[in-house]
Design a protein around this motif. Structure first.
Motif, PDB file in Angstrom:
ATOM      1  N   LEU A  42       0.577  -1.112   0.033  1.00  0.00           N
ATOM      2  CA  LEU A  42       0.030  -0.117  -0.085  1.00  0.00           C
ATOM      3  C   LEU A  42       0.873   1.370   0.096  1.00  0.00           C
ATOM      4  O   LEU A  42       0.608   2.323  -0.797  1.00  0.00           O
ATOM      5  N   ASN A  43       1.984   1.161   0.782  1.00  0.00           N
ATOM      6  CA  ASN A  43       2.989   2.270   0.723  1.00  0.00           C
ATOM      7  C   ASN A  43       3.412   2.622  -0.446  1.00  0.00           C
ATOM      8  O   ASN A  43       3.450   3.529  -0.892  1.00  0.00           O
ATOM      9  N   SER A  46       1.316   4.523  -3.210  1.00  0.00           N
ATOM     10  CA  SER A  46       1.111   5.843  -3.278  1.00  0.00           C
ATOM     11  C   SER A  46       2.100   6.703  -4.166  1.00  0.00           C
ATOM     12  O   SER A  46       1.619   7.849  -4.497  1.00  0.00           O
ATOM     13  N   PHE A  47       3.131   6.167  -4.515  1.00  0.00           N
ATOM     14  CA  PHE A  47       3.860   6.790  -5.650  1.00  0.00           C
ATOM     15  C   PHE A  47       3.397   6.593  -7.034  1.00  0.00           C
ATOM     16  O   PHE A  47       3.548   7.344  -7.858  1.00  0.00           O
ATOM     17  N   PHE A  49       0.399   6.934  -7.523  1.00  0.00           N
ATOM     18  CA  PHE A  49      -0.559   8.359  -7.373  1.00  0.00           C
ATOM     19  C   PHE A  49       0.138   9.575  -7.805  1.00  0.00           C
ATOM     20  O   PHE A  49      -0.157  10.149  -8.465  1.00  0.00           O
ATOM     21  N   PHE A  50       1.347   9.746  -7.259  1.00  0.00           N
ATOM     22  CA  PHE A  50       2.318  10.768  -7.341  1.00  0.00           C
ATOM     23  C   PHE A  50       2.496  10.864  -9.032  1.00  0.00           C
ATOM     24  O   PHE A  50       2.529  11.836  -9.562  1.00  0.00           O
ATOM     25  N   TRP A  51       2.835   9.819  -9.370  1.00  0.00           N
ATOM     26  CA  TRP A  51       3.331   9.913 -10.967  1.00  0.00           C
ATOM     27  C   TRP A  51       2.020  10.082 -11.859  1.00  0.00           C
ATOM     28  O   TRP A  51       2.022  10.629 -12.830  1.00  0.00           O
ATOM     29  N   ILE A  53      -0.588  11.976 -10.902  1.00  0.00           N
ATOM     30  CA  ILE A  53      -0.682  13.245 -10.907  1.00  0.00           C
ATOM     31  C   ILE A  53       0.380  14.244 -11.731  1.00  0.00           C
ATOM     32  O   ILE A  53      -0.092  15.017 -12.386  1.00  0.00           O
TER      33      ILE A  53
ATOM     34  N   LYS B 183       2.373   8.207   4.060  1.00  0.00           N
ATOM     35  CA  LYS B 183       2.076   8.467   2.763  1.00  0.00           C
ATOM     36  C   LYS B 183       0.845   9.354   2.499  1.00  0.00           C
ATOM     37  O   LYS B 183       1.031  10.194   1.465  1.00  0.00           O
ATOM     38  N   MET B 187       1.521  12.529   0.034  1.00  0.00           N
ATOM     39  CA  MET B 187       0.793  12.484  -1.388  1.00  0.00           C
ATOM     40  C   MET B 187      -0.263  13.740  -1.092  1.00  0.00           C
ATOM     41  O   MET B 187      -0.490  14.197  -2.258  1.00  0.00           O
ATOM     42  N   ILE B 192       3.190  16.593  -3.410  1.00  0.00           N
ATOM     43  CA  ILE B 192       2.350  17.378  -4.390  1.00  0.00           C
ATOM     44  C   ILE B 192       1.530  18.479  -3.845  1.00  0.00           C
ATOM     45  O   ILE B 192       0.614  18.104  -2.808  1.00  0.00           O
TER      46      ILE B 192
END
Lengths: 269, 263
Positions: A42-43, A46-47, A49-51, A53, B183, B187, B192
């Protein structure tokens, strides 16, 4: 030649036995094992999601990579890290083991010292990292056989390279007395150069990524091969990776000659 | 006042401690520099690819310097400390001491955080100036107000960390919750800015505490406005209060379940 093959087989058998024992031990605490592995997966999500965006802000490519390319390097880095820490989790404790004198226990064992040292511990969260890479690949690359084959080969190469980096950094303890700072930072440092597009860096950093910080060999070259296969590049990848691992192995044994036992008496359970 | 004085002594001792072992901060400073360097390169590449609304590249680099300063620089290790104290049982030795355990942890970590804020703050300014140059339109007069937001962000983060650490009283394994919290902070503000999120997520994020840890202070530093100040400070105050009450509540709930067996 035959002798070397037998020796290599023995090392693989030893790693396999350690893996079985460590896994059985982890499964004794199933709930904790699953929760930790799930938490780590899950951790990592989150990345993504970053990418998502970042790419949705500008569209197109970032540092020469598109969204799927970034997901490939993320998946590979995560699974390689997971594999190395499932099999060789003790890599993070080498300095402590040398400084405390616990290394004596491993010296007395009738098997390869470095292999025994590395394999005698596993990490539960590493399973989350390992599986996350496969899930990410399945979601972003589906049945792309070339991408999958480079991903699988990359896990083996990347996992060994990450272990070699950690071993090299911790081996400095034999020379410096305590290299815990270098040891704890080295791998994280390299990973930071693995999880972002290669094209965002310029000049000296790019050269470093192909030498001292072998981030290019862990993820970026496997990505190039997954997109446009080239036998020459594959040969280069295999040769440099093998040389890096051999250097780490020899460096450890050279350093080991400087080790002085503190006569610590401990029992390994 | 006498009560506060004893806690200030705890802060002073922890500050002396961290100054005495200042070389141990070296690793963190190196990593801070590395993160800023990596993200500087990343955002430079992103800005090369197209326009990003709400922030110029200079503002974005400074934004990262500040968010990393709040979250990374003010790490106190309190989650691990509490987790260890509860799981190892050593918390039992602290219950009969003349202080409140949660308050002790806060004031003990405060020394560390003050030290970190100073050294990481200096590094943030140096890196920001080297990589991005001065912040356009920055006014020193607004800095004290932005620092109020930084302080509240640190408080919110710290007491949520305490709450998470104290869940070890009732849960066998709480690491997953720590990762999820961390996280969400990353996030929804640290990596961001909230303005980059999809509209539907922005409206949710502004009701949650996570963005008020890093986004609100960093936005106030790089683009201060009184409208934003009066929009975020009351929300930060509410979340700071909620986090403090949650940590105290979790402590008193957890302590009731302790069984001491001598030792």
């Amino acid at each position: 030649m035959h002798k070397h093959v037998v020796r290599a087989m023995n090392v693989f058998r030893l790693i396999g036995l350690y893996f079985k024992v460590n896994l059985a031990s982890a499964l004794e605490y199933r709930a904790s094992f699953l929760l930790q592995a799930f938490g780590m997966a899950l951790n990592n999500c989150s990345f993504v999601f970053f990418w998502y965006i970042a790419f949705s802000q500008i569209g197109g490519r970032i540092g020469g990579y598109d969204f799927n390319d970034v997901m490939f390097i993320w998946a590979l880095c995560s699974s390689a890290f997971g594999a190395s820490h499932i099999l060789f989790a003790n890599m993070n404790s080498i300095t402590r083991i040398i400084v405390s004198g616990e290394l004596d226990t491993f010296l007395l064992q009738p098997k390869d010292v470095l292999v025994s040292l590395l394999c005698s511990k596993t990490s539960l969260t590493a399973w989350g990292d390992f599986l996350y890479g496969f899930i990410l690949m399945a979601l972003t690359h589906g049945g792309d056989a070339q991408a999958w084959s480079m991903f699988l080969l990359g896990i083996a190469i990347g996992g060994l390279l990450m272990t070699a980096i950690s071993v090299t950094a911790h081996t400095m303890t034999f020379y410096l007395g305590d290299a815990s700072l270098i040891g704890s930072m080295a791998l994280e440092f390299v990973i930071n150069f693995c999880i972002y597009p290669e094209g965002i860096y310029r000049g000296v950093v790019r050269v470093l990524m192909l030498s001292v910080i072998p981030a290019s060999f862990i993820v970026h070259i496997p990505l190039k091969l997954a997109r446009h296969f080239s036998p020459g590049l594959l040969l280069l990848l295999l040769t440099v990776s093998a040389a890096y691992c051999c250097f780490a192995y020899v460096f450890f044994y050279r350093g080991l000659k400087r080790y002085e036992s503190g006569n610590l008496i401990i029992a390994r359970m | 006042m006498a009560k506060l004085r004893k806690y200030l002594v705890v802060t002073r001792i922890s500050l002396q401690n961290v100054i005495a072992y200042r070389s141990s901060a070296l690793g963190g400073l190196l990593f801070y520099s590395l993160f800023i360097f990596v993200f500087f390169n990343l955002w430079r590449a992103i800005y090369k690819g197209g326009e990003v609304t709400g922030y110029s590249l200079t503002q974005m680099i400074w934004y990262l310097c500040i968010t990393e300063l709040v979250v990374f620089g003010c790490r106190s290790g309190v989650y691990n400390q509490m987790n260890d104290d509860v799981k190892s049982g050593s918390i039992a030795y602290q219950l009969n001491r003349p202080y409140h355990y949660v308050m002790f942890q806060f004031f003990n970590a405060l020394g560390n955080m003050v030290f970190n804020l100073v050294i990481y703050g200096i590094l943030a300014i140096i890196l920001g100036l080297i990589m991005a140059g001065p912040i356009p339109g920055f006014s020193f007069a607004s800095l004290p107000f932005a620092l109020i937001s930084v302080f509240l962000g640190i408080i919110i983060n710290f007491f949520f960390m305490i709450t998470l650490g104290l869940t070890a009283f009732r849960l066998e394994e709480n690491f997953a919750f720590y990762l999820i919290y961390q996280k969400l902070v990353f996030m929804l503000g640290m990596f961001i800015p909230v303005e980059f999120l999809p509209k539907w997520l922005q409206s949710i994020a502004l009701y949650l505490p996570f963005s008020y840890v890093a986004w609100a202070p960093a936005r106030l530093v790089v683009a201060f406005s009184w409208d934003l100040f009066w929009q975020v400070i009351p929300v930060q105050l509410v979340w700071a209060l909620v986090s403090i009450l949650m940590s105290l509540g979790m402590y008193s709930y957890g302590v009731k379940g302790i069984q001491a067996h001598g030792g």
